[in-house]
Design an enzyme around this catalytic site. Structure first.
Site, PDB file in Angstrom:
ATOM      1  N   PRO A  10       0.788  -1.231   0.000  1.00 42.83           N
ATOM      2  CA  PRO A  10       0.000   0.000   0.000  1.00 42.83           C
ATOM      3  C   PRO A  10       0.819   1.280   0.000  1.00 42.83           C
ATOM      4  CG  PRO A  10      -0.142  -1.112   2.119  1.00 42.83           C
ATOM      5  CD  PRO A  10       0.522  -2.069   1.169  1.00 42.83           C
ATOM      6  N   ASN A  11       0.340   2.229  -0.777  1.00 42.04           N
ATOM      7  CA  ASN A  11       0.873   3.592  -0.895  1.00 42.04           C
ATOM      8  C   ASN A  11       2.155   3.683  -1.719  1.00 42.04           C
ATOM      9  OD1 ASN A  11      -1.171   4.955   0.654  1.00 42.04           O
ATOM     10  ND2 ASN A  11      -0.300   3.960   2.455  1.00 42.04           N
ATOM     11  N   ARG A  18       5.931  12.166  -3.174  1.00 41.25           N
ATOM     12  CA  ARG A  18       6.004  12.685  -1.803  1.00 41.25           C
ATOM     13  C   ARG A  18       7.061  11.944  -1.000  1.00 41.25           C
ATOM     14  NH1 ARG A  18       0.334  11.751  -2.164  1.00 41.25           N
ATOM     15  NH2 ARG A  18      -0.497  13.540  -3.236  1.00 41.25           N
ATOM     16  N   TYR A  23      11.846   7.872   0.953  1.00 45.17           N
ATOM     17  CA  TYR A  23      11.642   6.797  -0.020  1.00 45.17           C
ATOM     18  C   TYR A  23      12.303   7.033  -1.373  1.00 45.17           C
ATOM     19  CZ  TYR A  23       8.111   5.569   3.456  1.00 45.17           C
ATOM     20  OH  TYR A  23       7.480   5.242   4.623  1.00 45.17           O
ATOM     21  N   ASN A  74       7.616  -6.012  -1.078  1.00 41.27           N
ATOM     22  CA  ASN A  74       7.667  -4.904  -0.118  1.00 41.27           C
ATOM     23  C   ASN A  74       6.235  -4.758   0.385  1.00 41.27           C
ATOM     24  OD1 ASN A  74       7.693  -2.589   1.345  1.00 41.27           O
ATOM     25  ND2 ASN A  74       8.860  -1.380  -0.131  1.00 41.27           N
ATOM     26  N   ALA A  77       3.234  -0.941   4.837  1.00 36.52           N
ATOM     27  CA  ALA A  77       2.750  -0.926   6.229  1.00 36.52           C
ATOM     28  C   ALA A  77       2.250  -2.292   6.696  1.00 36.52           C
ATOM     29  CB  ALA A  77       1.646   0.119   6.379  1.00 36.52           C
ATOM     30  N   HIS A  80       4.154  -4.699   9.207  1.00 33.49           N
ATOM     31  CA  HIS A  80       4.101  -4.582  10.667  1.00 33.49           C
ATOM     32  C   HIS A  80       2.767  -5.053  11.256  1.00 33.49           C
ATOM     33  CE1 HIS A  80       7.460  -2.191   9.403  1.00 33.49           C
ATOM     34  NE2 HIS A  80       6.670  -1.310   8.822  1.00 33.49           N
ATOM     35  N   GLU A  98      12.068 -10.092   1.362  1.00 30.88           N
ATOM     36  CA  GLU A  98      11.350  -8.893   1.812  1.00 30.88           C
ATOM     37  C   GLU A  98      12.236  -7.671   1.557  1.00 30.88           C
ATOM     38  OE1 GLU A  98      10.713  -9.142   6.024  1.00 30.88           O
ATOM     39  OE2 GLU A  98       9.977  -7.075   6.178  1.00 30.88           O
ATOM     40  N   HIS A 100      12.598  -3.316   1.825  1.00 31.83           N
ATOM     41  CA  HIS A 100      12.111  -2.003   2.263  1.00 31.83           C
ATOM     42  C   HIS A 100      13.031  -0.930   1.721  1.00 31.83           C
ATOM     43  CE1 HIS A 100       9.158  -3.792   4.796  1.00 31.83           C
ATOM     44  NE2 HIS A 100      10.089  -4.625   5.237  1.00 31.83           N
ATOM     45  N   LEU A 101      12.442   0.125   1.229  1.00 33.36           N
ATOM     46  CA  LEU A 101      13.237   1.248   0.709  1.00 33.36           C
ATOM     47  C   LEU A 101      13.982   1.926   1.850  1.00 33.36           C
ATOM     48  CD1 LEU A 101      10.352   2.548  -1.527  1.00 33.36           C
ATOM     49  CD2 LEU A 101      12.552   1.749  -2.421  1.00 33.36           C
ATOM     50  N   SER A 102      13.273   2.180   2.932  1.00 33.98           N
ATOM     51  CA  SER A 102      13.881   2.849   4.091  1.00 33.98           C
ATOM     52  C   SER A 102      14.418   1.799   5.060  1.00 33.98           C
ATOM     53  CB  SER A 102      12.836   3.729   4.793  1.00 33.98           C
ATOM     54  OG  SER A 102      11.770   2.927   5.283  1.00 33.98           O
ATOM     55  N   ARG A 107      13.750   3.721  12.204  1.00 27.10           N
ATOM     56  CA  ARG A 107      12.527   4.522  12.262  1.00 27.10           C
ATOM     57  C   ARG A 107      11.755   4.220  13.553  1.00 27.10           C
ATOM     58  NH1 ARG A 107       9.608   4.378   6.636  1.00 27.10           N
ATOM     59  NH2 ARG A 107       8.549   6.155   7.642  1.00 27.10           N
ATOM     60  N   ARG A 111       7.823   0.093  13.588  1.00 27.29           N
ATOM     61  CA  ARG A 111       8.297  -0.430  12.284  1.00 27.29           C
ATOM     62  C   ARG A 111       9.421  -1.453  12.460  1.00 27.29           C
ATOM     63  NH1 ARG A 111       5.911   3.098   8.406  1.00 27.29           N
ATOM     64  NH2 ARG A 111       5.585   5.149   9.314  1.00 27.29           N
TER      65      ARG A 111
END
Ligand code: CA2
Length: 167
Positions: A10-11, A18, A23, A74, A77, A80, A98, A100-102, A107, A111
């Site tokens: 998602p997102n 943004r 990201y 990926n 959200a 988690h 798996e 993740h960009l960040s 964080r 997370r």
């Protein structure tokens, strides 16, 4: 030819527009093009999909069992929160990486927990879009090695069958 399904959660369709400091500046389309380019080099068939819906991601993981050798995901959200995605990955039993960009460990505390890492062969976190490319290379090497092992043991079994021995 190895076949890998790549799932974005998602997102991630908002990438590039943004939060570039978290990201990166690449759009999802640009990331998918880079993955496709590397897949051609590695002679891997890739199927790339994004969804904002947990159920749709679960369905795509389940369906991968029929046509794919491995999964790169990926889960965004849902990493988690989603026992459903974890259960689907465990159920299909396909090698999964798996991404993740960040760096999720730098964080917020919430997370730091991933429901997905326990059912993945590996996790790449914090390397931006490069993480997907490393995951593709890693999964390709993992699958190629396990295919090689399977064909070696199948050859040994057929040699034993020809000789009429059992061990
Ligand atoms: O670092 C990652 O790749 C994450 O999976 C991204 C998720 C976040 O919930 C995870 O903790 C870590 C968030 C994806 C949201 O993507 C956006 C992209 C552009 C603008 C806003 C959100």
């Amino acid at each position: 030819m190895l076949r890998i399904r790549v799932l974005h959660g998602p997102n991630l369709n908002l990438l590039g527009s943004r939060e570039p400091s978290l990201y990166g500046t690449l759009s999802l389309e640009a990331i998918d093009s880079a993955i496709t380019k590397l897949a051609i080099e590695l002679a891997v068939k890739v199927d790339l999909r994004q969804s904002n819906s947990e159920g749709e991601l679960v369905t795509w993981v389940q369906e991968a069992r029929e046509e794919y050798d491995g999964i790169i995901i990926n889960p965004a959200a849902y990493t988690h929160t989603s026992i459903a995605i974890r259960d689907a990955i465990a159920a299909v039993g396909l090698p999964t990486i798996e991404v993740h960009l960040s760096n999720i460990y730098q964080r917020e505390e919430f997370r730091h927990r991933s429901y997905i890492s326990g059912v993945s062969i590996g996790q790449i976190s914090g390397l931006g879009a490069t993480g997907y490319l490393l995951a593709l290379r890693g999964l390709h090497d993992h699958l190629a090695a396990s295919k090689g092992r399977k064909s070696t043991s199948a050859q040994a079994a057929s040699r034993r069958a020809i000789k009429g021995t059992t061990s």
